[in-house]
Design an enzyme around this catalytic site. Structure first.
Site, short mmCIF file in Angstrom:
data_model
loop_
_atom_site.label_atom_id
_atom_site.label_comp_id
_atom_site.label_asym_id
_atom_site.label_seq_id
_atom_site.Cartn_x
_atom_site.Cartn_y
_atom_site.Cartn_z
N GLU A 75 -73.96 0.48 -3.70
CA GLU A 75 -73.83 -0.81 -4.90
C GLU A 75 -72.69 -1.05 -5.05
O GLU A 75 -71.96 -1.12 -5.53
CB GLU A 75 -73.82 0.46 -5.95
CG GLU A 75 -74.81 1.26 -6.66
CD GLU A 75 -75.56 1.82 -7.95
OE1 GLU A 75 -76.47 1.78 -8.17
OE2 GLU A 75 -74.53 2.53 -8.11
N GLU B 115 -82.56 3.28 -6.41
CA GLU B 115 -82.66 4.43 -7.08
C GLU B 115 -83.79 4.43 -8.54
O GLU B 115 -83.25 3.53 -8.96
CB GLU B 115 -81.17 4.50 -7.35
CG GLU B 115 -80.46 4.21 -5.61
CD GLU B 115 -79.12 5.02 -6.46
OE1 GLU B 115 -78.26 5.53 -7.93
OE2 GLU B 115 -77.91 5.03 -5.25
#
Length: 583
Positions: free
Chosen positions: A158, A232
């Site tokens: 991320e 995710e």
């Protein structure tokens, strides 16, 4: 095992079209004796793949030191996954977030006062290169290109939510490839961050928990060709001390999963099985206010903290069966649990009476941070002598994260980073009185710019407006309690103290340690550090894995930071209490 290929249409495993149906399962949050059980249950829910992060801070606890054994034997975990017929998505960092202390970045990096983490800062990159040079060679034999289960490897984590340093990401790609990682690489970012977190030539994936159509459309706009994947898919959430237990309706989560799989996209649940932040490993968040993550990482996942199927397990299995083969085996039954009421903890060891056995004091002009002391986790005791008697105002400018304040050993108050409490007024009884500050590291920030999170006392301490100097800083990492001497007591001691009792067991099974009547501290069973407890909740019990117990006598030890109940006792209960789901 066949090698994963990426083409314009999607994933292929060898020459066969392939959809990744994966779930998060962090080996470092599960007792190693339970890895095989959790992996088997992943397959039984219909997963063909599991995903795991790799925590740099545990594998490399200090410069020049490296571990990959026992509870960190990642090659063994990968071998067990392969034996279960599961593929693996590997996410080696260096940064992992994961609600893990410091996002997995080792605390010793912060001994450099101006280091810039997750950038091309030469000091940081040198440490990353050294880490990859240690962690990757034992893992390369487990890549699919070498017959192993690892299908793909993630680049950073991320990153688009943190920075835009393309040279940094490029360096990581080159380093992975240079160490023989020849399987597909991928990045994962929230939809709004895809452009900043992407790397040319590396597969981009998106992270979200709802609105799969919108999330995948944003991903397709960023990446016109190739597979669509949610790396995710958030099906639950984590908890903070002082908050409520986060839960998500199983039918709602299953409905969103159905929408996602109907598009033909691949998925990785975050989490399939959360596990536990054993010891001091939990992370924290600081979006203007510091909040520490609790010990349980149950995550309201399909497999709960003790590895038992939840309502989500069955709901997800039914959805997966619409799109992929699911084993015919029945849903696994819940495992038996122990129940033992009223285990008394009648032996004690006052913390202040055992300081020399727990850590060595270091003299300095100002208080030293944990990182300067070479300490990753635990507590630091800071002490100085006050020059005069009378009313006094003490200000501690930067408490990281909670300080219990004592005067000649007597408690006078608590200072808290979360509560923005930084000053105490009291009367000094005599010249030469000793001021003591017992500071707890409650978890380093794991997300955002706050990852530069040094612990202990990170600023000056003032007495009536003037800086106090002449300190000792005593690290108390509590990595072992073997040096403590316990004595039987009729009344619990006042102040921070260890309390110990013994429970005899005829057989072992999972159980939960109920902390009714206790205030704040840490718990160990047979020397295994279960984690933190705190009466403010939401979590009220601590998970005790069966493998840490044994037939016969078992020691239970608590470090209670405040006051033990009049009858110091705990209960082994078969049912967890993670707190209310509503405020």
């Amino acid at each position: 095992m066949p090698v994963l290929r990426i083409d314009d249409e999607g994933f292929r495993l060898g020459d066969t079209p392939f959809r990744i149906i994966s779930g998060g399962l962090h080996y470092f949050r599960v007792h190693p004796a339970q890895w095989a059980d959790r992996l088997r249950k992943a397959r039984l829910m219909g997963l063909n793949t599991v995903e795991t992060y790799v925590p740099w801070n545990l594998h490399q606890p200090g410069p020049g030191r490296f571990r990959m054994d026992h509870d960190l034997d990642l090659p063994r975990f990968l071998g067990l996954a392969a034996a279960e017929g599961l593929h693996v998505l590997l996410r080696p960092g260096p940064y992992i977030c994961a609600e893990w202390d410091g996002g997995g970045l080792p605390s010793w990096l912060l001994a450099e006062p101006d280091i810039r983490l997750r950038t091309t800062d030469a000091r940081y990159l040198a440490a990353v290169d050294d880490y990859f040079g240690r962690v990757l060679p034992p893992l390369v034999p487990h890549l699919a290109t070498n017959g192993g289960p690892v299908l793909a490897v993630q680049v950073e984590n991320e990153y688009g939510a943190y920075g835009a340093d393309a040279a940094y990401l490029g360096h990581l790609v080159d380093t992975l490839r240079g160490h023989g990682v020849d399987v597909p690489l991928f990045t994962s970012d929230q939809p709004a961050d895809l452009a900043r977190g992407g790397v040319p030539g590396v597969l981009a994936t998106a992270n979200f928990g709802s609105g799969p159509a919108a999330g995948l459309a944003t991903l397709r706009g960023h990446q016109p060709d190739g597979p669509l994947m949610c790396a995710e898919f958030w099906i639950g959430w984590f908890d903070h001390w002082g908050g409520r237990h986060m839960a998500r309706d199983a039918a709602d989560a299953a409905g969103r999963l159905d929408e996602l799989l109907a598009t033909g996209a691949s998925v990785n649940f975050y989490m399939f099985h959360g596990g536990t932040n054993f010891g001091f490993t939990n992370g924290a968040n600081d979006a203007h206010t510091y909040h520490s993550t609790v010990t349980s990482y149950d995550y309201d996942a399909p497999l709960d903290e003790a590895g038992d199927p939840t309502e989500k397990f069955t709901a997800f299995r039914e959805v997966i069966a619409k799109y992929a083969p699911v084993p015919a085996d029945p849903v696994p039954a819940r495992a038996a649990k122990l129940s033992v009421p009223g285990v008394e903890l009648r032996r004690s060891a006052p913390l202040f009476g055992h300081l020399d056995a727990l850590g060595t004091a270091v003299a300095s002009d100002r208080p030293l941070t944990m990182e300067r002391l070479g300490q990753a986790f635990g507590f630091v005791l800071y002490e100085t002598v006050l020059p005069s008697a009378g009313p006094a105002l003490v200000e501690v400018r930067d408490v990281r994260d909670r300080a219990q304040v004592f005067l000649d050993g007597q408690p006078v108050g608590v200072l808290s980073r979360e509560g923005r409490e930084s000053a105490l007024a009291f009367t000094v009884p005599r010249p030469g009185a000793v001021l003591s500050l017992l500071v707890e590291n409650q978890g380093r920030v794991n997300y955002g710019p706050g990852i530069h999170d040094r612990k202990g006392i990170a600023g000056p301490v003032l007495l009536d407006g003037a800086e106090l100097t002449g300190w000792t800083s005593r690290p108390l990492p509590l990595t072992s309690l073997d040096a403590l001497t316990f004595t039987a007591t009729t009344a619990p001691p006042v102040g921070p103290a260890f309390h110990r009792g013994t429970v005899d067991l005829g057989e072992v099974a999972d159980t939960f340690l109920a902390m009714d009547g206790w205030t704040k501290g840490n718990a160990w069973v047979n020397g295994f550090h279960l984690g933190r407890y705190w009466s403010r909740g939401p979590q009220r019990t601590l998970y005790v894995p069966a493998p840490v117990l044994r037939p016969g006598p078992n020691d239970i030890t608590l470090l209670e930071l405040h006051a033990a109940p009049h009858t110091p006792a705990v209960t082994l209960t078969p049912t967890p209490d993670l707190g209310p789901t509503e405020d």
